[in-house]
Design a protein around this motif. Structure first.
Motif, PDB file in Angstrom:
ATOM      1  N   CYS A  94      11.414 -23.614 -50.746  1.00 38.94           N
ATOM      2  CA  CYS A  94      12.749 -22.906 -49.634  1.00 38.94           C
ATOM      3  C   CYS A  94      13.211 -22.710 -51.278  1.00 38.94           C
ATOM      4  O   CYS A  94      13.217 -22.587 -51.706  1.00 38.94           O
ATOM      5  CB  CYS A  94      12.938 -24.155 -49.119  1.00 38.94           C
ATOM      6  N   ILE A  95      13.680 -21.638 -50.605  1.00 39.04           N
ATOM      7  CA  ILE A  95      14.438 -20.540 -51.831  1.00 39.04           C
ATOM      8  C   ILE A  95      16.021 -20.861 -51.376  1.00 39.04           C
ATOM      9  O   ILE A  95      17.693 -20.058 -51.926  1.00 39.04           O
ATOM     10  CB  ILE A  95      14.666 -19.045 -51.505  1.00 39.04           C
ATOM     11  N   GLY A  96      16.669 -21.384 -49.731  1.00 44.13           N
ATOM     12  CA  GLY A  96      18.063 -21.504 -49.530  1.00 44.13           C
ATOM     13  C   GLY A  96      18.641 -20.551 -49.034  1.00 44.13           C
ATOM     14  O   GLY A  96      19.898 -20.326 -49.825  1.00 44.13           O
ATOM     15  N   CYS A  97      18.099 -19.482 -48.597  1.00 48.73           N
ATOM     16  CA  CYS A  97      18.610 -18.358 -47.853  1.00 48.73           C
ATOM     17  C   CYS A  97      19.444 -18.645 -47.163  1.00 48.73           C
ATOM     18  O   CYS A  97      20.519 -17.363 -46.707  1.00 48.73           O
ATOM     19  CB  CYS A  97      17.258 -17.381 -47.984  1.00 48.73           C
ATOM     20  N   GLN A  98      19.580 -19.675 -45.709  1.00 51.38           N
ATOM     21  CA  GLN A  98      20.201 -20.206 -44.920  1.00 51.38           C
ATOM     22  C   GLN A  98      19.736 -18.973 -44.125  1.00 51.38           C
ATOM     23  O   GLN A  98      20.786 -19.201 -42.980  1.00 51.38           O
ATOM     24  CB  GLN A  98      21.496 -19.818 -45.317  1.00 51.38           C
ATOM     25  N   LEU A  99      18.557 -18.148 -43.802  1.00 50.03           N
ATOM     26  CA  LEU A  99      18.399 -17.770 -42.579  1.00 50.03           C
ATOM     27  C   LEU A  99      18.723 -18.711 -41.251  1.00 50.03           C
ATOM     28  O   LEU A  99      18.849 -17.939 -40.219  1.00 50.03           O
ATOM     29  CB  LEU A  99      17.297 -16.450 -42.710  1.00 50.03           C
ATOM     30  N   CYS A 100      18.188 -19.796 -41.508  1.00 50.59           N
ATOM     31  CA  CYS A 100      17.491 -20.569 -40.488  1.00 50.59           C
ATOM     32  C   CYS A 100      18.362 -20.855 -39.935  1.00 50.59           C
ATOM     33  O   CYS A 100      18.619 -21.006 -38.430  1.00 50.59           O
ATOM     34  CB  CYS A 100      16.307 -21.445 -41.174  1.00 50.59           C
TER      35      CYS A 100
END
Lengths: 409, 179, 133, 150
Positions: free
Chosen positions: C66-72
């Motif tokens: 997980c790269i922490g992009c917050q798209l989810c």
């Protein structure tokens, strides 16, 4: 009003739709003189919530307006969004998958209704028989979508999941099974003398009233009105298929608009749906199933979109509409209006219920398919003494069963 | 009843009502492998001729079907769009007419159309309670969906500042007082 | 009276039972004792109706990728996903999830997936089993 | 008559819809019909909360339903267990931040009974097997309440 009239509220829980209903009957003895429908107990403010979220979030909120017709809200919402955004070219394969899902849902919904209607008549053998048959289509829906209810299939510019060739034999097997069993279902429902006694001439809706009150779906078709969105304004792959609205008189029955005609329409639509699914499976073109695979890009496209759209879909219960307006550089919907089928059929309820006996109320109310399992309490208020007596669903059901027994003798 | 397509219908209304038609658009959608087409007309008319346009539509097709009326808050004005389906009953000839009409917020009045199409009653009642407009001549003006304990003057679809305040109060009541 | 229904009921006797007897055929007298018997292997459990491989069950989360992009979080319809800013990772509340699988589709690193686990009954809605992180 | 013994073989359930979409409700009915047939456990849907051992509740609580949730809970005799089916009843799920949704079911039940026994069945909606599984868990809770767990 005569001394003998009673007020007679039924409800309030009626969670089939966005708008569950409470009935208030004015009774003269056993006969309904007047009826008032008061929805709103289950009002969840769906449009209000939707106007605060982005389109993809609202897509799955729309699905949860109703759990029985979950596909149809998503379908109409997707159509409206695509027409508002005007950037999505829906691939032909996706159009076919869409109608396959919609028709599979019609199968399950009509079988569900058949079972519930039989239960309302006190005919639980038929309830279990139709729900047994219904489990097959539930299996197929689960195999395609990964869930028995709330399928999450529709998507702006296509569908979420493909139907790969290896799943098609399984679907066809179920359709064949249904074709074998269809005659049995038709015989048990349409040939049974008790069902005929309980339903013929009960809860009639005249053709004139059906047109004037803008009723939709099987309710209006049972009165002989040729109204079916798949025929009047074919969208997606329905445009390739020659669909005729199911009218009882075309199949040797009477366009009476009574409960019996409603059963006829829904049963014949089961057969029609099987044909449509078979045609769609055989003629499904190959190709992509989405216009744009990247979800994030879809979100960006929707953000840039500006316009308004109106989507109509023929749900199992009748025409279903969504109005959507998108604004540029705005994530959330600018305006949203949901119109479920029963919304337009409320006025038909009033016409159908007046003049009925109290024991027939449950089957007449069920005849427009409002998902009746929810009529949980009836309070009887005697207008002369002011005494209140609470009747439960069980008492109410008992009245109905007793009437069936009387007829059988 | 003379069946028209989207363009014919649009020019008929334009000829008859002239400048009172504020905007007009005909959408055409192609469907399926065979690319068959259906039309959808978007109309915006002035409030003064709204009832006449509606009457003209019911003259074209006396059994016009009202799907729903949708409404929204545009800031200074409230817009109601009546979605009607005409010419149903013939394959692929149904025409969807979306008839929009606006009224300013300080004078939110519209005439009823339930005398022309009785089926419009439910949707008119809903517009009254959700947008705070008044439908003149409505046969049954009671509330429809909102619970009895919802405060008067709260219209969920309005986007005004004071509506947001009322909404916040509604949330607060729920969490502090329970039910 | 030989109506179609009567004939159909008689036909049903010829079929084998349709019911899937999950988890056991009849209710045990005492559930605690029954559980002990099951754990000791004395009683066999009937499995549920077979589920497809792509059933949308409980979410699984691969924390390392997980790269922490917050798209989810952007597409989640029910606010089931919370961002933990100090770690730049996410936390999923299964009790809020709608099982729509939108987050698994938008995830750029495929860190989220649906499993076929669906027997999720619990007495604590925010218990350890109900939070994926 | 030993009241405890009468509960042993048959759980009677009352189903209350507090504003759900009906998805969970049809799965409850599906659990009663031939494929899953919970009546083989003696589980029966009853028409009045006064006859019930277990309350099945589905859906987020709407403004009109909130007082009724409390009333139904108070009408159910002790010992009782509440089964909250589906995620919107558990946490309000997709319906958060609406003017007409007052909160999840347990919010109201805890106001009148802080020791309320609730078994949650997450899912949207849960499969009928998950409901049966949760009923078994409710059984455990009922046994513990009665002190039958040796």
């Amino acid at each position: 009003m005569a001394d003998t009239t009673y007020t007679f509220p039924i409800g309030p829980v009626h969670p089939a739709l966005k708008e569950p209903t409470m009935f208030k009957f004015v009774m003269d003895g056993e006969v309904v003189v007047d009826v008032d429908v008061q929805p709103g107990i289950n009002h969840r403010g769906i449009e209000f919530i939707g106007m605060r979220r982005n389109v993809l979030q609202t897509l799955h909120l729309a699905e949860r307006i109703c759990g029985i017709c979950s596909i149809v809200h998503q379908y109409a919402f997707t159509l409206a969004t695509e027409r508002a955004a005007q950037v999505f070219e829906v691939p032909e394969r996706a159009q076919y998958i869409r109608i396959i899902m919609a028709e599979l849902e019609r199968l399950h919904s009509h079988l569900l209704w058949a079972g519930v209607a039989a239960h309302e008549l006190g005919f639980d053998t038929l309830l279990h028989l139709s729900w047994k048959i219904r489990e097959d289509v539930q299996d197929v829906l689960e195999i395609i979508s990964g869930n028995r209810v709330n399928y999450a299939m529709y998507y702006p510019g296509g569908v979420r999941r493909d139907i790969p060739p290896e799943k098609i034999p399984r679907i066809k097997k179920v359709l064949d099974h249904y074709k074998e069993n269809f005659q049995m279902l038709a015989d048990t429902f349409l040939g049974d003398p008790v069902i005929k006694h309980r339903t013929v001439g009960v809860g009639t809706l005249s053709k004139k009233d059906a047109i004037a009150t803008s009723t939709v779906g099987p309710t209006t078709r049972a009165s002989g009105v040729m109204k079916d969105v798949r025929f009047d304004q074919p969208y997606d792959a329905y445009a390739d298929i020659d669909i005729k609205p199911v009218i009882p008189s075309n199949y040797g029955f009477e366009d009476a608009g009574d409960v019996y005609a409603n059963i006829v329409v829904r049963l014949i639509e089961v057969a029609q749906s099987i044909e449509i699914i078979e045609y769609a499976l055989d003629n499904m073109p190959s190709g992509p199933y989405r216009a744009e695979m990247n979800v994030n890009k879809v979100l960006m496209m929707l953000r840039k979109a500006d316009g308004e759209g109106f989507g109509i879909h023929e749900a199992p219960r009748g025409e279903m509409c969504h109005y959507v307006r998108l604004k540029e550089n705005q994530d959330n919907l600018d305006a949203w209006k949901v119109r479920a089928s029963t919304y337009n059929n409320i006025l038909a309820w009033q016409k159908k219920l007046i003049g009925q006996q109290i024991a027939d109320v449950s089957i007449v109310a069920a005849s427009i398919d409002p998902c009746i399992g929810c009529m949980d309490r009836v309070a009887v208020v005697d207008s002369r003494t002011g005494k209140e007596k609470i009747m439960t669903d069980v008492d109410f059901h008992r009245l109905s069963v007793e009437k069936t027994k009387r007829l059988r003798k | 009843m003379k069946v028209m397509n989207g363009d014919e219908f649009a020019s008929y209304i334009k000829d008859r009502f002239g400048n009172n038609v504020l905007s007009m658009r005909v959408d055409k959608f192609k469907n399926g492998v065979k690319k068959s087409e259906f039309h959808s007309v978007w109309l915006r008319v002035d409030r003064s001729v709204f009832k006449d346009v509606m009457r003209a539509i019911t003259e074209i097709h006396d059994e016009a079907h009202i799907a729903v009326a949708s409404g929204s808050d545009l800031g200074e004005e409230i817009e109601i769009i009546y979605h009607l389906n005409l010419f149903w009953g013939e394959r692929n000839r149904q025409l969807t007419v979306n008839l929009g009409v606006r009224c300013p917020k300080d004078d939110p009045h519209l005439p009823t159309i339930s005398d022309l199409i009785p089926g419009a009653l439910i949707t008119e009642r809903e517009k009254q309670e959700f947008l705070g407009i008044t439908i003149d001549g409505i046969p049954d003006p009671r509330r429809l969906f909102l619970a009895e304990n919802t405060p008067e003057g709260f219209y969920p679809w309005r986007k005004d500042e004071d509506q947001q305040e009322k909404l916040k109060k509604l949330y607060r009541d729920v969490h502090e007082e329970g039910v | 009276m030989a109506t179609a229904t009567v004939i159909e009921i008689i036909r049903q006797f010829l079929h084998k039972p349709f019911t899937n007897t999950f988890p056991v055929k009849y209710a045990p007298k005492n559930m605690h004792k029954a559980l002990e018997a099951i754990q000791a292997g004395k009683v066999e459990i009937t499995p549920p109706v077979p589920v497809p491989d792509d059933l949308r069950g409980k979410l699984a989360y691969e924390k390392d990728t997980c790269i922490g992009c917050q798209l989810c979080i952007k597409v989640c319809p029910s606010k089931a996903i919370e961002f933990k800013p100090e770690e730049r990772k996410i936390k999923i509340f299964i009790a809020r999830c709608t099982f729509c699988a939108m987050c698994t589709e938008i995830c750029p690193t495929n860190s989220l997936a649906m499993t076929t686990e669906f027997l999720l009954g619990t007495a604590e809605k925010y218990g350890k089993d109900m939070i994926v992180e | 008559m030993d009241l405890k013994k009468t509960f042993d073989q048959a759980l009677w359930v009352f189903h209350l819809n507090t504003g759900s979409c009906n998805g969970c409700d049809i799965e409850i009915v599906a659990a009663l019909t031939p494929r899953y047939d919970v009546e083989r456990f003696g589980i029966k849907l009853v028409g009045s909360p006064r006859h019930a051992d277990v309350l099945l509740m589905t859906g987020p609580v709407t403004r009109a339903m909130a007082p009724r949730v409390k009333r139904v809970y108070n009408q159910t005799p002790d010992p009782k267990v509440v089964l909250v089916i589906g995620n919107c009843g558990t946490t309000t799920g997709v319906f958060y931040e609406s003017y007409n949704i007052l909160g999840p079911i347990d919010h109201f039940l805890k106001q009148i009974d802080p020791d309320v026994k609730i078994v949650y069945v997450p899912g949207c909606p849960p499969r009928p097997e998950a409901i049966i599984d949760a009923v078994a868990k409710a059984w455990l809770v009922l046994e513990e309440l009665r002190g039958d767990n040796k």
